[in-house]
Write an enzyme that holds these catalytic residues in place. Structure first.
Site, PDB file in Angstrom:
ATOM      1  CE1 TYR A 145       1.534  -3.084   7.983  1.00  0.00           C
ATOM      2  CE2 TYR A 145       0.006  -2.407   6.263  1.00  0.00           C
ATOM      3  CZ  TYR A 145       1.144  -2.184   7.009  1.00  0.00           C
ATOM      4  OH  TYR A 145       1.906  -1.057   6.790  1.00  0.00           O
TER       5      TYR A 145
ATOM      6  NE  ARG B  79       5.076   3.794  -0.438  1.00  0.00           N
ATOM      7  CZ  ARG B  79       3.927   3.479   0.136  1.00  0.00           C
ATOM      8  NH1 ARG B  79       3.851   2.447   0.965  1.00  0.00           N
ATOM      9  NH2 ARG B  79       2.844   4.169  -0.110  1.00  0.00           N
TER      10      ARG B  79
ATOM     11  CG  HIS C 294       1.201   7.930   3.001  1.00  0.00           C
ATOM     12  ND1 HIS C 294       2.060   6.875   2.766  1.00  0.00           N
ATOM     13  CD2 HIS C 294       0.419   7.525   4.035  1.00  0.00           C
ATOM     14  CE1 HIS C 294       1.831   5.903   3.621  1.00  0.00           C
ATOM     15  NE2 HIS C 294       0.835   6.281   4.420  1.00  0.00           N
TER      16      HIS C 294
ATOM     17  CD  GLU D 151       2.215   1.172   4.106  1.00  0.00           C
ATOM     18  OE1 GLU D 151       1.551   0.692   5.039  1.00  0.00           O
ATOM     19  OE2 GLU D 151       1.989   2.298   3.614  1.00  0.00           O
TER      20      GLU D 151
ATOM     21  CD  GLU E 149      -2.967   1.207   3.389  1.00  0.00           C
ATOM     22  OE1 GLU E 149      -3.849   1.599   4.191  1.00  0.00           O
ATOM     23  OE2 GLU E 149      -2.014   0.496   3.740  1.00  0.00           O
TER      24      GLU E 149
ATOM     25  CG  ASN F  59       0.567  -0.770   1.431  1.00  0.00           C
ATOM     26  OD1 ASN F  59       1.583  -0.899   0.757  1.00  0.00           O
ATOM     27  ND2 ASN F  59       0.122   0.414   1.822  1.00  0.00           N
TER      28      ASN F  59
END
Length: 508
Positions: A301, A83, A127, A378, A172, A299
């Site tokens: 985290y 990606r 992005h 991600e 995002e 994504n």
């Protein structure tokens, strides 16, 4: 859990994609070469005090010149997919108008080399690197930027639509709105607070217009959007903490997912039309935003611990950069981000709690009954790395055991949660992309926060695969061996007329 390579490989369903991710501005360098125009991030990063240590993205990983070397490392790793993002400023320097042929040529070479290496391309259109002329005209506060993204999507579709396997329209939008326009921590550096709300809608509208352009061009690849997701956890059982966590959930998660997946904003957000005349979504806008997707990118985290009121101190280190919230310790603030007690943290100060990977997927499944197939687009962690020179060895070592363990635990948790009987069994999880392939320019943190599977010496540009790189390589090799063994078993079973039971159940 801390899955060994073989154990983790045994959990992978057939067809599950293992990939790595980067973004153009963070790795390419060559900011003023071959016709590339400046982006808003070029200007923001040049302002003293904007980036840790005033570090510059001008060279970064020098991927623009070293791309073949980097793809060779990916091929050796054995990943299924890469990606990357298309630099809008490199392809269309003004954000509208003429196309820069040299920019198109660079990505044509990248895509062709990936395919020749057996790696499927996943291209992200936006992005965060908005062309400077668009930023100067208001950026995402200006509705026109959404239409310019739609035009850029048409350019990319015409150039690469025959070869890109998957498309991400916007990455995002929550981070762009909160860090870039509400708090001023990212480009363009605006601190508009609640007045930044139109930027959320305009990015989602840009997503809809880009999706429309890609579909009109009949690109061969699947199309989706990527949103960051963090489960919001009340700090205590106090009802005010629960309300605060709910408000954070609205602002960081549902504001961006609900319009795309349900076709409407949450009620609390829709009430904002009374406070911001520039935020008044039309039914036509919502139809564009909520067009059916081929996949949804998540994504993930970490979770976020939220308490009512301003709190007693500053936000945990790195959390403001991560979540776009600096309310901790601010007099009069309605809520704050707190630290999870007795919890390991990354170099950013992010809590390491892989069990919340399951919570994130389960919440998505509950909220969005018609959720399309999901890719974790991600996931990864920043830890301080040490390059070890071993006497007699032909190359140095980077023993990043904590990153390896983070990835093993999070990928394993996601796979178990989406298996039959798991907390999110209805989610059709199709893949996981590690952030990031190599150490890079980590936005406002500069080069202080290394996420990569590959260490980059930014003085010499020497690449050194870390222990986590070799671990993922072992996972992929173990998967291939298991697949070959199943194929052999199936062939033998067919010859014998015996029923064959697959070693791994397919994803639900």
């Amino acid at each position: 859990m801390n899955a060994s390579a073989r154990d983790l490989a045994s959990l992978l369903p057939p067809g599950f994609t293992l990939g790595v991710a980067t973004s153009a501005f963070q790795i390419e360098g060559a900011l003023d070469e071959d016709g590339r125009g400046p982006s808003g991030w070029d200007v923001f990063a040049a302002k003293p005090g904007s980036i840790v240590g005033d570090q510059s993205p001008a060279v970064s990983c020098d991927h623009y010149h070293r791309m073949p070397e980097d793809v060779a490392l990916m091929k050796d790793l054995g990943i299924d997919s890469y990606r990357f993002s298309l630099s809008w400023s490199r392809i269309q320097p003004g954000g509208s108008g003429p196309v820069n042929r040299a920019g198109l040529d660079f990505y044509n070479r990248l895509i062709d080399l990936l395919l020749a290496s057996g790696i499927s391309p996943m291209a992200t259109l936006y992005h965060w690197d908005t062309p400077l002329p668009l930023d100067q005209a208001g950026g995402w506060m200006n509705r026109d930027t959404a239409y310019r993204l739609g035009e850029f999507a048409a350019i990319a579709a015409a150039a690469f639509g025959d070869r890109v396997t998957r498309w991400v329209t916007v990455n995002e939008p929550a981070t762009v709105t909160t860090n870039g326009y509400a708090l001023g921590m990212h480009a363009p550096g605006e601190a508009l607070m609640l007045q930044a709300l139109p930027t959320a809608h305009h990015q989602l509208l840009g997503h809809g217009l880009a999706l429309q352009a890609l579909r009109a061009a009949k690109v061969r690849g699947d199309i989706g959007i990527t949103n960051v997701y963090s489960p919001m956890v009340p700090a205590t059982a106090n009802p005010l903490d629960k309300v605060s966590a709910g408000l954070m959930d609205m602002a960081q998660n549902r504001l961006y997912a609900d319009p795309v997946l349900l076709g409407k904003y949450p009620d609390v957000i829709r009430a904002a039309t009374f406070f911001s005349s520039s935020f008044s979504p039309s039914s036509d806008d919502m139809e564009l935003i909520s067009q059916p997707l081929d996949f949804y990118g998540l994504n993930y985290y970490m979770p976020t611990l939220v308490g009512a009121g301003p709190g007693e101190g500053a936000v945990p280190p790195g959390m403001a950069e991560a979540m776009g919230n600096d309310l901790g310790g601010t007099p009069g603030a309605p809520f704050h981000i707190a630290s999870f007690p007795d919890t390991e943290t990354t170099a950013y100060g992010w809590p390491v709690k892989p069990e919340y990977m399951s919570v994130a997927l389960a919440e998505m499944a509950e909220r969005y009954p018609d959720l399309p197939p999901v890719y974790i687009t991600e996931g990864g962690a920043s830890f301080e790395d040490v390059v070890v020179r071993v006497p007699g060895a032909d190359r140095p070592m980077v023993p990043d055991e904590r990153r390896l363990r983070y990835l093993a635990d999070h990928i394993g948790t996601a796979l178990e949660a989406t298996q039959r009987g798991g907390a999110a069994e209805s989610v059709d999880l199709r893949g996981y992309y590690v952030w990031s392939f190599m150490d890079n320019f980590e936005w406002s943190a500069g080069y202080k926060q290394p996420f990569g599977l590959v260490h980059v010496d930014f003085d010499t540009q020497v690449r050194t695969p870390k222990a986590s790189y070799y671990w993922l390589q072992e996972v992929i090799a173990a998967r291939s061996a298991a697949t070959a063994a199943r194929a052999t078993s199936a062939a033998v079973g067919q010859e014998d007329g015996a029923a064959v039971v697959p070693a791994v159940d397919p994803a639900p």
